[in-house]
Scaffold this active site. Structure first.
Site, PDB file in Angstrom:
ATOM      1  N   PHE B 112      50.600  26.993  51.431  1.00 39.82           N
ATOM      2  CA  PHE B 112      49.746  25.971  52.033  1.00 39.82           C
ATOM      3  C   PHE B 112      50.436  25.372  53.262  1.00 39.82           C
ATOM      4  CE2 PHE B 112      48.426  21.427  52.209  1.00 39.82           C
ATOM      5  CZ  PHE B 112      47.142  21.661  52.682  1.00 39.82           C
ATOM      6  N   LYS B 162      61.226  22.136  54.019  1.00 42.58           N
ATOM      7  CA  LYS B 162      61.190  20.873  53.282  1.00 42.58           C
ATOM      8  C   LYS B 162      62.407  20.683  52.374  1.00 42.58           C
ATOM      9  CE  LYS B 162      58.095  17.890  50.688  1.00 42.58           C
ATOM     10  NZ  LYS B 162      56.746  17.698  50.154  1.00 42.58           N
TER      11      LYS B 162
END
Ligand SMILES: Cc1ncc(C[n+]2csc(CCOP(=O)(O)OP(=O)(O)O)c2C)c(N)n1
Ligand SMILES: [Mg+2]
Lengths: 95, 578
Positions: B112, B162
């Site tokens: 995503f 991340k």
């Protein structure tokens, strides 16, 4: 126009090679052949070491050989553009 | 000191002297946003679209000379930043763009909001980095700022997965004091031998022109350029990117050159026997047909970027190095030879240029003649704005006719006051870049000169201006059309205005800006132009939007004849060609 060999010594880092290939593509220069190897035989690169005033370590840099058919002026331009890339130690015509 | 990746990132930015980050949050960047929340050393400016963040950082960088910093999330956040990165790249503006990326273990899985930011941005960055592990963050930040600001400046992208900014893993934070990259050594000091050669040409030139561009601004070479010309008294022209690097008020300044350059600048370049190019790159808006460019001129080219020299026009003498340092050396060598500088040699040339100026120079008093007619001339608007601001405002612009009128009629005496997208020509640049300038210089007047087409490309940033109270002035040169497109259609396509008008669909700009809490004025009558502008500029604490309806038929002149024209081939009006 004639066929030229370009030798590039570049840092052996991810992404370094694709920047050079991308530059040829983006500027519309054709690559006729391309060969890339990590430099393990550093003893054969004394001239490059002297030119750049540094010591190479085994497999720390890669050697790229490109053949392309271009004019003198374009060759100079290509070499300057490759030399401008941050990960490139040197690009020169291999005669 | 032990810090997590997200805190190391922010602390490294603080160490680089960053005051503002322009950005927009999202999943992959949330650890970083948490680190921003927990500190107060730098301020984050929340824009309304990532394109706005890049242009705001860009405006900040152009006005201050310091790098602009952008933070976006992965996927759509990163792709939205692309136009602004390309804009900065084309104009060699220092910028560091940090893009969040999906976690390392998800890369390559079409996760995503995963997108190959490094791949997408590769042709429009000076360099880019992927953060492979948190420990590398301080080193990468240091290298990124060094690369962005040194040599020929440009944008650097740092893609940061991340997991490398996770708050729960701590590392020793030992940021490097300085950095050296063995494969990157941009030239700084010029070769004095090349300058010696340049001096010989300079001393014998009869028809010299100094042609200075954005590179001279990037190198902060404005004072040296002025000092040089105190010795030489040569005529000077600036590119669109170079305006302000040489004072417009100086007698030797001929105005801008190129596509919409002044008659005298283009004629002087075409007829020159010596062109001294200083941080300018002979792009196609300057040369017109390269084979026909300045047939009798020798070229001395000063630049930090070797690949810009002899790329389009072959240089007779190339001087590589920081332009500032090269000019210092040139001045030094000339000062040893002042007795050989013969001002009489160029006297006839200066007279010839004066005649060109008298013959077809721009009319800088147009606003006086225009006052009785019904239609407002866009040029007159710029002249009024120039008079009211006493030439002291920072002026940002968008892209189109209004941009060219601003470049022609607002006179810049100092560098970094004229802020526009010259290389990429990005509509939407004007308002967000004005925000960046206003944040850098809150006490200064910041004016955005835009068109009703361009302003709608980043109009959402009016909301950002409300949030951070950024009282800029927006001059909307409203010709109810994509004027520059329409001009080309008038000149080259038999006046067929294909998809360049939208008259009945324009918003009521005054009501629109008022809904954001700003002040709006609409000017339709010439008789109201000066007084309403004065009223608008007397408001200091609010953003003021002035929607000015101008003559929609007006064209920008001079305009180079293309294709197959030289610099002496110009349209001077709709029916006059020389
Ligand atoms: C993002 C973008 N899309 C398209 C263009 C092509 N373009 C150049 S000028 C122009 C018209 C600009 O209209 P406006 O902002 O109203 O300015 P005007 O020329 O009317 O003063 C267009 C569409 C561009 N420069 N940038
Ligand atoms: Mg318009």
């Amino acid at each position: 126009m004639m066929q030229r060999k370009i030798l590039v010594i570049l840092e052996n880092k991810p992404g370094a090679l694709v920047r050079i290939v991308g530059l040829f593509h983006q500027r519309g220069y054709n690559i006729e052949s391309l060969h890339v190897d990590p430099v393990s035989d550093i003893e054969n690169y004394k001239d490059i070491e002297d030119l750049l005033n540094l010591k190479l370590k085994e497999n720390e840099v890669s050697k790229l050989l490109i053949t392309t058919t271009v004019s003198d002026n374009l060759l100079r331009q290509i070499l300057r553009q490759i030399n401008k890339l941050i990960d490139v130690l040197i690009a020169k015509e291999e005669i | 000191m032990k810090l997590a990746g997200n805190d190391m990132l922010i602390q490294s930015l603080v160490n680089e002297g960053v005051e503002y980050i322009f950005g927009y949050p999202g999943g992959a960047a949330l650890h970083i946003y948490d680190a921003i929340f927990n500190q107060n050393e730098l301020q984050h400016i929340l824009v309304r679209h990532e394109q706005g963040a890049t242009h705001a950082a860009d405006g900040y960088a152009r006005a201050t000379g310091k790098p602009g910093v952008v933070l976006v999330t992965s996927g759509p956040g990163a792709t939205n930043a692309i136009t602004g990165i390309a804009t900065a790249f084309m104009d060699s503006i220092p910028m560091v763009v940090i893009s969040g990326q999906v976690a390392s273990h998800l890369i390559g899985t079409d996760a995503f909001q995963e997108t190959d930011m490094i791949g997408i941005s590769r042709p429009i960055v000076k360099h880019s980095f992927t953060v492979e592990s948190a420990e590398k963050i301080p080193q990468i930040i240091k290298e990124a700022f060094y690369i962005a600001t040194s040599g020929r400046p440009g944008p650097v992208v740092i893609d940061i997965p991340k997991d490398t900014t996770a708050p729960d893993k701590l590392f020793d934070f030992n940021p490097p004091e300085s950095v050296e990259i063995r494969s990157y050594n941009p030239p700084i000091e010029p070769d004095p031998k090349q300058i010696e050669r340049a001096v010989i040409e300079i001393l014998k030139a009869k028809k010299p022109v100094i042609y200075a561009g954005g590179g001279a601004i990037n190198s902060n070479a404005s004072e040296e350029l002025f000092e040089l010309n105190q010795l030489l008294n040569f005529p000077v022209t600036n590119t669109l990117m170079g305006l302000g690097v040489y004072p417009a008020k100086d007698e030797r300044f001929m105005g801008m050159l190129g596509m919409h350059g002044t008659y005298q600048s283009n004629m002087a370049m075409h007829n020159a026997d010596l062109i001294i190019a200083i941080g300018a790159r002979f792009d196609d808006r300057i040369t017109n047909t390269p084979d026909l460019f300045a047939p009798n001129a020798k070229i001395i080219h000063f630049d930090v970027d070797q690949s810009s020299v002899s790329k389009i026009i072959e240089a007779n003498i190339a001087v590589f190095g920081q332009v500032k340092n090269s000019l210092i050396e040139l001045i030094k060598q000339l000062k040893d030879k002042t007795d050989l500088i013969n001002g009489d040699l160029i006297k006839p040339w200066l007279e010839e240029i004066n005649k060109w100026t008298e013959l077809h120079g721009l009319n800088h008093e147009l606003y006086k003649e225009n006052s009785d007619t019904n239609m407002i001339l866009p040029q007159a608007v710029i002249q009024h704005v120039y008079n009211i601001t006493e030439g002291k405002a920072f002026v940002t612009s968008d892209v189109g006719q209004h941009q060219m009128f601003a470049a022609q009629y607002y006179h810049f005496d100092k560098p970094r006051y004229w802020i526009n997208s010259g290389g990429l020509g990005t509509m939407g640049f004007g308002l967000p870049s004005a925000m960046g300038v206003k944040l850098a210089y809150p006490e200064e007047e910041v004016v955005c000169i835009t068109g009703e087409g361009s302003i709608q490309m980043c109009i959402q940033e009016l909301s950002t201006c409300t949030q951070y109270n950024l009282p800029v002035k927006i001059i909307n040169i409203n010709n109810e059309a994509l004027g520059m497109v329409k001009q080309w259609q008038d000149m080259n396509y038999g006046g067929r205005h294909s998809e360049s008008t939208y008259k009945s669909s324009l918003p009521n700009f005054v009501e629109l800006v008022e809904s954001y809490g700003h002040v709006g004025f609409k000017i339709e009558k010439n008789s109201e132009l000066k007084t309403t502008l004065e009223k608008a500029f007397s408001i200091k604490d609010k953003l003021v939007f002035i929607d000015i309806y101008v003559d929609p038929g007006e064209h920008v002149y001079p305009m180079l004849v293309a294709p197959n024209g030289s610099l002496k081939d110009m349209w001077l009006s709709k029916d006059k060609k020389v």
